[in-house]
Design a protein around this motif. Structure first.
Motif, mmCIF file in Angstrom:
data_model
loop_
_atom_site.group_PDB
_atom_site.id
_atom_site.type_symbol
_atom_site.label_atom_id
_atom_site.label_comp_id
_atom_site.label_asym_id
_atom_site.label_seq_id
_atom_site.Cartn_x
_atom_site.Cartn_y
_atom_site.Cartn_z
ATOM 1 N N TYR B 32 0.816 -1.323 0.143
ATOM 2 C CA TYR B 32 -0.033 0.002 0.133
ATOM 3 C C TYR B 32 0.750 1.265 0.018
ATOM 4 O O TYR B 32 0.772 2.112 0.973
ATOM 5 N N ASN B 34 2.386 4.518 -2.496
ATOM 6 C CA ASN B 34 2.023 4.872 -3.867
ATOM 7 C C ASN B 34 3.163 6.309 -4.021
ATOM 8 O O ASN B 34 3.831 6.759 -2.828
ATOM 9 N N TYR B 36 4.274 10.038 -5.950
ATOM 10 C CA TYR B 36 3.921 11.353 -6.268
ATOM 11 C C TYR B 36 5.120 12.133 -6.984
ATOM 12 O O TYR B 36 6.077 12.258 -6.105
ATOM 13 N N THR B 46 0.303 11.714 -9.970
ATOM 14 C CA THR B 46 0.203 10.406 -9.562
ATOM 15 C C THR B 46 1.145 9.416 -10.514
ATOM 16 O O THR B 46 1.079 9.401 -11.554
ATOM 17 N N TYR B 49 0.969 3.411 -8.257
ATOM 18 C CA TYR B 49 0.051 2.803 -7.035
ATOM 19 C C TYR B 49 0.460 1.543 -6.473
ATOM 20 O O TYR B 49 1.034 0.891 -7.362
ATOM 21 N N TYR B 87 7.348 12.054 -3.708
ATOM 22 C CA TYR B 87 7.021 11.420 -2.277
ATOM 23 C C TYR B 87 6.477 10.196 -2.544
ATOM 24 O O TYR B 87 5.694 9.779 -3.374
ATOM 25 N N GLN B 89 4.028 7.442 -0.361
ATOM 26 C CA GLN B 89 2.697 7.880 0.570
ATOM 27 C C GLN B 89 2.166 6.378 0.811
ATOM 28 O O GLN B 89 2.052 5.648 -0.079
ATOM 29 N N SER B 91 -1.184 4.092 2.246
ATOM 30 C CA SER B 91 -2.452 4.114 2.447
ATOM 31 C C SER B 91 -3.092 2.716 2.801
ATOM 32 O O SER B 91 -3.952 2.238 2.776
ATOM 33 N N TYR B 92 -2.076 2.164 3.670
ATOM 34 C CA TYR B 92 -2.361 1.026 4.531
ATOM 35 C C TYR B 92 -3.303 1.350 5.614
ATOM 36 O O TYR B 92 -4.250 0.318 5.962
ATOM 37 N N PRO B 95 -3.942 7.578 9.950
ATOM 38 C CA PRO B 95 -3.714 8.535 8.872
ATOM 39 C C PRO B 95 -2.799 8.277 7.767
ATOM 40 O O PRO B 95 -1.896 7.567 7.992
ATOM 41 N N TRP B 96 -3.289 8.542 6.380
ATOM 42 C CA TRP B 96 -2.173 8.234 5.371
ATOM 43 C C TRP B 96 -1.053 9.101 5.828
ATOM 44 O O TRP B 96 -1.317 10.374 6.298
ATOM 45 N N PHE B 98 2.875 10.945 4.366
ATOM 46 C CA PHE B 98 3.752 10.882 3.277
ATOM 47 C C PHE B 98 5.268 10.796 3.809
ATOM 48 O O PHE B 98 5.590 11.027 4.874
ATOM 49 N N GLN B 100 9.231 12.321 3.699
ATOM 50 C CA GLN B 100 9.382 13.842 3.536
ATOM 51 C C GLN B 100 9.677 14.541 2.410
ATOM 52 O O GLN B 100 10.010 15.679 1.875
#
Lengths: 122, 107
Positions: B32, B34, B36, B46, B49, B87, B89, B91-92, B95-96, B98, B100
């Motif tokens: 999970y 991603n 960007y 994006t 993913y 970046y 990130q 999404s597992y 809060p999502w 990122f 640094q």
């Protein structure tokens, strides 16, 4: 390709409420496979996830902002709104509206708005 | 919260070079993750993913790999238009979060 456009006050006084609206160019707000996300970037810093709202209306927020933030969707008006109360200078940032695909096996931001600069100052 | 640490924080490479950015998670996030790309003054874009799936329209010189706690984004042949901050990130879980960011410049 869907487009997202943020709008709202670029200058907000400390302790007041920041309100931003994101206009969506297609009918994505009516589709249950999308959620709506806000991300911000303070000057000179990286990206920070604010939160998202599902089609169902359930929302999840960054714990650091949870007590001050709300996100809502007006499906028929094709708009997503962000409200952040009791703002301070630390809330000065570029705010991005984003569409997310949010399924069990696939969760990511697929479309981003261009961003709205918000400055907190008296 | 799940912390993501990117390395390096910045890099300078020549056109045509192979560039690799690493993203390490503080706990397993399976795939999970991603990626960007963010150019100054523009909307983020994006790239990848699910760790390795290329978003539509993204050039095939950009690839992603990894699972668990370690992930990489590779640009196989750096081009001038790749100048940006990248970046990762996760999404597992909420809060999502990122990483640094990694700033990529042309030497």
């Amino acid at each position: 390709q869907v487009q997202l456009q943020e709008s709202g006050s670029g200058l907000v006084k400390p302790s007041q409420t920041l309100v931003l609206t994101c206009s969506v160019s297609d009918a994505s707000t009516t589709y249950s496979n999308y959620s709506w996300t806000w991300v911000r970037q303070p000057p000179g810093k990286g990206l920070e996830w604010i939160g998202y709202v599902y089609y169902s209306g359930s929302a999840y927020f960054n714990p650091s902002l949870q007590s001050r933030v709300s996100i809502s969707v007006d499906r028929t008006a094709r708009q997503v709104s962000l409200m952040l109360s009791s703002v301070t200078a630390a809330d000065t940032a570029v705010y991005y509206c984003a569409r997310s695909i949010n399924r069990v096996t696939t969760r990511y931001i697929d479309v981003w708005g261009k961003g709205a600069t918000v400055t907190i100052s008296s | 919260d799940i912390q993501l640490t990117q390395s390096p924080s910045s890099l300078s490479a020549s056109v045509g070079d192979r560039v690799t950015i690493t993203c390490r998670a503080s706990q397993s996030i399976h795939t999970y993750v991603n990626w960007y790309q963010h150019k100054s003054g523009k909307a983020p874009k994006t790239l990848l993913y699910g760790a390795s799936k290329l978003e539509g329209g993204v050039p095939s010189r950009i690839t992603g790999s990894g699972s668990g706690t370690e992930f990489t984004l590779t640009i196989t042949s750096l081009q001038p238009e790749d100048i940006a901050t990248y970046y990762c990130q996760q999404s597992y879980s909420n809060p999502w979060t990122f990483g640094q960011g990694t700033k990529v410049e042309i030497k």
